[in-house]
Design an enzyme around this catalytic site. Sequence first.
Site, PDB file in Angstrom:
ATOM      1  N   CYS A  13     -17.239  -0.015 -20.243  1.00 49.00           N
ATOM      2  CA  CYS A  13     -18.610  -0.140 -19.753  1.00 49.00           C
ATOM      3  C   CYS A  13     -19.285  -1.409 -20.277  1.00 49.00           C
ATOM      4  O   CYS A  13     -20.139  -1.994 -19.604  1.00 49.00           O
ATOM      5  CB  CYS A  13     -19.428   1.082 -20.159  1.00 49.00           C
ATOM      6  SG  CYS A  13     -18.755   2.616 -19.482  1.00 49.00           S
TER       7      CYS A  13
ATOM      8  N   GLU B 226       0.816  -1.213   0.000  1.00 45.05           N
ATOM      9  CA  GLU B 226       0.000   0.000   0.000  1.00 45.05           C
ATOM     10  C   GLU B 226       0.850   1.263   0.000  1.00 45.05           C
ATOM     11  O   GLU B 226       0.508   2.245  -0.639  1.00 45.05           O
ATOM     12  CB  GLU B 226      -0.971   0.008   1.183  1.00 45.05           C
ATOM     13  CG  GLU B 226      -2.051  -1.083   1.120  1.00 45.05           C
ATOM     14  CD  GLU B 226      -2.919  -1.002  -0.138  1.00 45.05           C
ATOM     15  OE1 GLU B 226      -2.948   0.060  -0.797  1.00 45.05           O
ATOM     16  OE2 GLU B 226      -3.557  -2.018  -0.475  1.00 45.05           O
TER      17      GLU B 226
ATOM     18  N   CYS C 197     -25.767   2.077 -13.834  1.00 43.43           N
ATOM     19  CA  CYS C 197     -24.794   3.163 -13.661  1.00 43.43           C
ATOM     20  C   CYS C 197     -25.371   4.491 -14.149  1.00 43.43           C
ATOM     21  O   CYS C 197     -25.756   4.631 -15.312  1.00 43.43           O
ATOM     22  CB  CYS C 197     -23.510   2.831 -14.410  1.00 43.43           C
ATOM     23  SG  CYS C 197     -22.268   4.147 -14.373  1.00 43.43           S
TER      24      CYS C 197
ATOM     25  N   CYS D 237     -18.660  -4.135 -17.989  1.00 41.51           N
ATOM     26  CA  CYS D 237     -18.896  -3.829 -16.575  1.00 41.51           C
ATOM     27  C   CYS D 237     -20.270  -4.305 -16.125  1.00 41.51           C
ATOM     28  O   CYS D 237     -21.292  -3.916 -16.698  1.00 41.51           O
ATOM     29  CB  CYS D 237     -18.760  -2.333 -16.324  1.00 41.51           C
ATOM     30  SG  CYS D 237     -19.031  -1.880 -14.597  1.00 41.51           S
TER      31      CYS D 237
ATOM     32  N   CYS E 171     -13.511   0.647 -14.798  1.00 37.74           N
ATOM     33  CA  CYS E 171     -13.957   2.036 -14.720  1.00 37.74           C
ATOM     34  C   CYS E 171     -12.739   2.956 -14.801  1.00 37.74           C
ATOM     35  O   CYS E 171     -12.496   3.788 -13.927  1.00 37.74           O
ATOM     36  CB  CYS E 171     -14.737   2.265 -13.424  1.00 37.74           C
ATOM     37  SG  CYS E 171     -15.845   3.689 -13.494  1.00 37.74           S
TER      38      CYS E 171
END
Length: 346
Positions: free
Chosen positions: A202, A40, A211, A205, A195
């Site tokens: 899309c 991270e 959406c 997705c 995204c």
Amino acid sequence: MSESSKDAFFVQQVEHWYQYHQRPLPWRQKPTPYTIWLAEIIFQQTRIEQGLSYYLRFIKKYPELPILAKAEEDEILRMWQGLGYYSRALNLLKTAKILTERGGDFPHEVQELMSLPGIGPYTAGAIASIAFGQRVPLVDGNVTRLFARFFGIESPVNHPNTIKIIHSKAEGLVNLSDAPSNYNQGLMEMGSLLCKPVKPSCNECPLSQECSAHHNNKVAILPLKSPKPQKSNRYLYYVFIEKDGKIAVHKRDNQDIWKNLYQLPLLLDTSSIYEKTEFELRHRNLEKMSTIRHILTHQILHLTIYRAEKFFDQNKKKEIRYVETSLLGELAFPVPFQKFFEKILT
DNA sequence: CTCCTGATAG
DNA sequence: CTATCAGGAG
């Protein structure tokens, strides 16, 4: 679809998608607090492709927290060289030392994690959620973008009030999940792989049917961001001094850019165009070896490197170190200097 | 607001 | 080639 069933649909689709589409990244094989934390920190403000080789080198050299805690700061910076945002490397070492002194365990709670150097809300949430399985929301840039589009958030996403709205939405949704860690990771993975900022996928997705941006043809304009501050010019003048096969270098401090990295002896650092002009006139007899333009987030650096026989600023002379050419690779230099050395010392 | 760099679009 | 974009902490 009602708002609550839309939320349930969202969580269910994210979890399902992640199960089949997650990338086999090294820290996902056997996640431990240490590997999640290291990953991270490295991937803050850094794309996976850019940081992956760094992660692999770090985990190989420092397989466990106490080993990392014993490293020298210069060694860590050398390992970090080229990644940018060097305070991340300094904070990495600080936190390793603090935790090792306390017995070597990571705290489980977000609040405690956030008190450690270099760990803010996002990284604290990531460790709590992914390493310890806590049900906490996790909002990074990918999640922000995905939320802005899916829920049709049209206020600028870098405004405090919008950030609050997104966080409370994230909190509400993570409470609907039966696998918060996978749900959180799935959310970020979808933001990263589907995204995407430009040309999002899309058609692949599973969220697109519900959406907001997709329906309203606003995918390309969301998320909204307020304009960036303009860059200022900064002029830096250095000397390249080679004596008996050694090069003069010195260490930067940690108050400014390139924290604690090395550079050539610095003659002048100014933003004043007058000072720049005056300085260049005064030194027009010196040979310009190289002029480099290097762009940071908030400033454009103009580096000029002169060739010189000796360092003439007596005040700063004691900070100068002479290093064997072959040993330059042991020290961490900012990218423009790495490129300069590559050109000069082939 | 400040910190960095590499990828990609124009 | 230059400009824009992406990515969290202090």
